[in-house]
Design an enzyme around this catalytic site. Structure first.
Site, PDB file in Angstrom:
ATOM      1  N   THR A  90       0.631  -1.648   0.325  1.00  0.00           N
ATOM      2  CA  THR A  90       0.160  -0.376  -0.373  1.00  0.00           C
ATOM      3  C   THR A  90       1.291   1.456   0.169  1.00  0.00           C
ATOM      4  O   THR A  90       1.085   2.261  -0.770  1.00  0.00           O
ATOM      5  CB  THR A  90      -1.201   0.313   1.468  1.00  0.00           C
ATOM      6  OG1 THR A  90      -1.399  -1.034   1.005  1.00  0.00           O
ATOM      7  CG2 THR A  90      -1.879   1.463   1.017  1.00  0.00           C
ATOM      8  N   GLU A 137      14.359 -23.371  29.703  1.00  0.00           N
ATOM      9  CA  GLU A 137      15.450 -22.902  28.564  1.00  0.00           C
ATOM     10  C   GLU A 137      16.832 -22.818  28.849  1.00  0.00           C
ATOM     11  O   GLU A 137      16.865 -22.601  27.490  1.00  0.00           O
ATOM     12  CB  GLU A 137      14.856 -21.216  29.412  1.00  0.00           C
ATOM     13  CG  GLU A 137      13.764 -20.353  29.453  1.00  0.00           C
ATOM     14  CD  GLU A 137      12.636 -20.701  28.161  1.00  0.00           C
ATOM     15  OE1 GLU A 137      13.897 -20.329  26.741  1.00  0.00           O
ATOM     16  OE2 GLU A 137      11.905 -21.123  27.419  1.00  0.00           O
TER      17      GLU A 137
HETATM   18  P1  ADP Z   1       0.984  -3.671   2.919  1.00  0.00           P
HETATM   19  O1  ADP Z   1       0.102  -2.719   1.769  1.00  0.00           O
HETATM   20  O2  ADP Z   1       2.051  -4.640   2.294  1.00  0.00           O
HETATM   21  O3  ADP Z   1       0.297  -4.867   4.481  1.00  0.00           O
HETATM   22  P2  ADP Z   1       1.495  -1.666   3.754  1.00  0.00           P
HETATM   23  O4  ADP Z   1       2.230  -0.401   2.876  1.00  0.00           O
HETATM   24  O5  ADP Z   1       0.145  -1.269   4.651  1.00  0.00           O
HETATM   25  O6  ADP Z   1       1.497  -3.108   4.205  1.00  0.00           O
HETATM   26  O7  ADP Z   1       2.838  -1.021   5.171  1.00  0.00           O
HETATM   27  C1  ADP Z   1       2.403  -0.805   6.402  1.00  0.00           C
HETATM   28  C2  ADP Z   1       3.445   0.256   7.321  1.00  0.00           C
HETATM   29  O8  ADP Z   1       4.123  -0.684   7.205  1.00  0.00           O
HETATM   30  C3  ADP Z   1       3.194   1.129   6.562  1.00  0.00           C
HETATM   31  O9  ADP Z   1       3.044   2.653   6.572  1.00  0.00           O
HETATM   32  C4  ADP Z   1       4.709   1.572   6.436  1.00  0.00           C
HETATM   33  O10 ADP Z   1       5.374   2.372   7.887  1.00  0.00           O
HETATM   34  C5  ADP Z   1       5.719   0.496   7.406  1.00  0.00           C
HETATM   35  N1  ADP Z   1       7.066  -0.483   5.692  1.00  0.00           N
HETATM   36  C6  ADP Z   1       6.279  -1.388   5.631  1.00  0.00           C
HETATM   37  N2  ADP Z   1       7.349  -1.232   4.563  1.00  0.00           N
HETATM   38  C7  ADP Z   1       7.934  -0.833   3.928  1.00  0.00           C
HETATM   39  C8  ADP Z   1       9.364  -0.189   3.833  1.00  0.00           C
HETATM   40  N3  ADP Z   1       9.583  -0.876   2.934  1.00  0.00           N
HETATM   41  N4  ADP Z   1       9.668   1.011   4.391  1.00  0.00           N
HETATM   42  C9  ADP Z   1       9.480   1.936   4.610  1.00  0.00           C
HETATM   43  N5  ADP Z   1       8.677   1.530   5.750  1.00  0.00           N
HETATM   44  C10 ADP Z   1       7.733   0.809   5.366  1.00  0.00           C
HETATM   45 ZN    ZN Z   2      10.594 -23.890  25.360  1.00  0.00          ZN
HETATM   46 MG    MG Z   3      -2.497  -2.866   2.358  1.00  0.00          MG
END
Ligand code: ADP
Ligand code: ZN
Ligand code: MG
Length: 610
Positions: free
Chosen positions: A212, A429
């Protein structure tokens, strides 16, 4: 990028406001109607006033008499008695006979106020609603209540948007997307050579890897309108509405071309249309999907509408969607590697105050397998912890602690273990840690703790590989299984009794042993035969056996024997080093948390009894 959200005040507010306005108007405009004070008096009072000629006007209706005093400032009423001389008496008192004396307003204005104005008001308010509701759908002449509208959010250019530089790692995905952005800016360049852009590109990868985010970055980089809608928004309550939304979305996109349409979580509508599902499956979803397919075929690719979509279940998508001419470009968005994790941590660390000497690579190492979203969460947790501890900036310790918080659940200090339980956990552990350390080819121990987590784990042994691992040898898997069984092995050796504390270990060991046989071809019996197919490449765990029941039971038997062998091996290793086991367990019991170095120091020190 500024998001132009359609005005989405809930309808209920309009109703509440309208009712309040109506009530206020009512009491301002018609105070007489609601406030006239009529005093109830006895018939004797009425007769007396009539006798003394004090009655101004009088009205007689069915069963009551309403009358006023001479200057009509006070109202009275009384019931009617069987009084034959009533009219005569009133006539003599010079009272004025009136109809509806209680209303001091003229009949015309009374009629206006009580009927016409409220009706006009209601009509006015109703029209206002319809207009507002219509606007929510995006247009004045929308379908009733705008239900067939796509509700796609339109992103317009602004300076505060997400750019590619905000997405760390994922270089391959960024390259492919950059090309699309470039095409939208200079389509002539591509037309010259005769290259045509793919109509659609599909971002695939596990949850939280930034799909996204990447799409938003495309919106931020491209100077064109960006329509964003989530697949689940197509799934409507009313049959046929999903398809109508798809039509509307593409109509808007065609008008705004060149532009980008982004459909997030497309699997919500793009799932395989399987024939013969009870009652023919989900008709509404199928209609929506069919409409999407039709629209994608229908529009002219050279016009400059690019469709981006994201999913973490590519294998669940209908093959028709992946056919050339639709989403024919696949952009993998994978979990970040070590360097990727370091970069992501750094990107998010810019948003918080962080101590200058923080070693990002050490943190990234402990967070092996974490997604971008988890890493972002780790940084945020570190900042929260710094605040809790009263620090001005987040330190290395905060970061390391939050890795565990995010990955293993919150530390729960108020969970009380009895001393006996604590000792059992300590042995358990240390059992894991020692079996790991006493074998070659297993990841070094980083930390052992017996502080319970909210995730339910009572203790936790953290092992960290020195470098990224992509392949595991058979020996390594076997060593891992024996490490996992090491916890229970220690319990049995020391206490001659076993506990429920190994449930999670058992689950993990079983999964690994089964995978060795059914997926990795590491058993003599079956060799390289695929006995299992994974249904979900990214979400994990969702796989099904593709063999006979007979074979399944053989797999079970074989898995049992693999685990049994490793368990015995773990026990032997611990038995041979029993004095160290006692020594380290005692130390862990006293300190609750020990580092990998402390652990190795005690293990390698000459034994007290040697
Ligand atoms: P997906 O859509 O793949 O499930 P998102 O794009 O919603 O994941 O990612 C969620 C959050 O994780 C983003 O808003 C960002 O803050 C963080 N994030 C994920 N991947 C990255 C990346 N490659 N670089 C920086 N932030 C990231
Ligand atoms: Zn264990
Ligand atoms: Mg997403």
């Amino acid at each position: 990028m500024e998001e132009m959200k359609p005005n989405k005040k809930p309808i209920i507010w309009y109703w509440i406001i309208a009712i309040i306005v109506f009530l206020l108007l009512n009491s301002f405009l018609f105070p007489k109607l609601s406030q006239k004070k009529v005093e109830e008096v006895g018939y004797d009072v009425f007769m007396e006033m009539a006798e003394e000629k004090q009655i101004g006007s009088v009205e007689i209706d069915g069963n009551q008499i309403t009358f006023t005093n001479k200057d009509e400032s006070e109202y009275f009423k009384t019931g009617i008695l069987d009084d034959p001389q009533l009219v005569e008496r009133l006539y003599k008192s010079d009272a004025e006979f009136k109809k509806e004396i209680a209303t001091t307003v003229s009949p015309v204005s009374y009629f206006l106020m009580s009927y016409i104005i409220p009706i006009l008001l209601a009509v006015f308010i109703f029209r206002l609603f319809m207009k507002k509701i219509g606007n929510r759908g995006g247009g004045a002449n929308s379908m009733m209540f705008g239900m067939g509208k796509s509700n796609a959010k339109v992103y317009v250019k602004s300076t505060s948007g997400i750019k590619f530089k905000d997405v760390a790692g994922e270089e391959e995905a960024k390259d492919l997307l950059t090309e699309i952005v470039d095409y939208l800016h200079k389509p002539e360049k591509y037309a010259e050579i005769g290259a045509s852009m793919p109509k659609g590109a599909l971002l695939v990868g596990p949850p939280g890897t930034g799909k996204t985010l990447l799409a938003k970055a495309v919106a931020g980089e491209a100077n064109v309108p960006f329509f964003s809608i989530s697949g689940s928004e197509f799934v409507e309550m009313f049959v046929g509405m999903g398809a109508a939304k798809v039509r509307d979305l593409f109509k808007q996109a065609n008008e705004k071309a060149p532009c980008i349409v982004f459909i997030d979580e497309i699997d919500a509508i793009g799932k395989k249309r399987d024939a013969g599902q009870y009652g023919g499956g989900n008709d509404e979803r199928e209609q929506t999907l069919n409409q999407l397919l039709t629209e994608m075929d229908g529009f002219d690719g050279s016009k400059g509408v690019v469709i981006l979509a994201a999913t973490n279940r590519p294998e669940a998508l209908d093959p028709a969607l992946l056919r050339p001419g639709r989403f024919d470009r696949r952009i993998p968005v994978e979990l970040p590697d070590l360097q990727g994790r370091i970069d992501i941590l750094k990107v998010h660390a810019q948003k918080i105050k962080i101590a200058p000497n923080v070693d990002f690579s050490a943190i990234a190492r402990t967070a092996s397998g974490a997604s971008g979203a988890e890493l972002a969460n780790i940084v945020n947790e570190a900042a929260l912890r710094a605040v809790r501890m009263g620090r001005k900036s987040a330190t290395q310790e905060d970061m390391l602690e939050s890795v565990e918080v995010v990955i293993a659940g919150y530390q729960k200090k108020n969970r009380v273990l009895s001393n006996k339980e604590k000792l059992t956990v300590a042995y358990h552990e240390v059992g894991h840690a020692m079996v790991a350390a006493l074998q070659t080819q297993s990841a070094p121990v980083q930390k052992i703790t017996i502080i319970p987590r909210t995730s339910g784990a009572l203790g936790y042994t953290m092992q960290v590989d020195e470098a990224e691992r992509f392949l595991m040898t058979k020996t390594e898997i076997e060593n891992k299984i024996s490490t996992i069984t090491g916890g229970r092995a220690a319990e049995e050796l020391v206490f001659n009794e076993i506990t429920t504390g190994a449930a999670n270990d058992i689950e993990q060991a079983t999964k690994m042993a089964r995978a060795m046989i059914s997926r990795y071809g590491m058993s003599e019996e079956f060799g390289m035969i695929a006995l299992e197919t994974s249904n979900s490449q990214y979400l994990g765990g969702d796989s099904s056996l593709t063999c006979s029941f007979e074979t399944q039971s053989k797999i079970d038997q074989k898995a049992v024997s693999i685990i049994q062998t490793q368990y015995e091996r773990a026990k032997d290793l611990l038995k041979a080093n029993i004095s160290k086991l006692h020594e380290i367990a005692k130390y862990l019991y006293d300190n609750e948390t020990i580092t990998g170095e402390e652990f190795m120091q005690i293990l390698n020190a000459p034994s007290e009894y040697a």
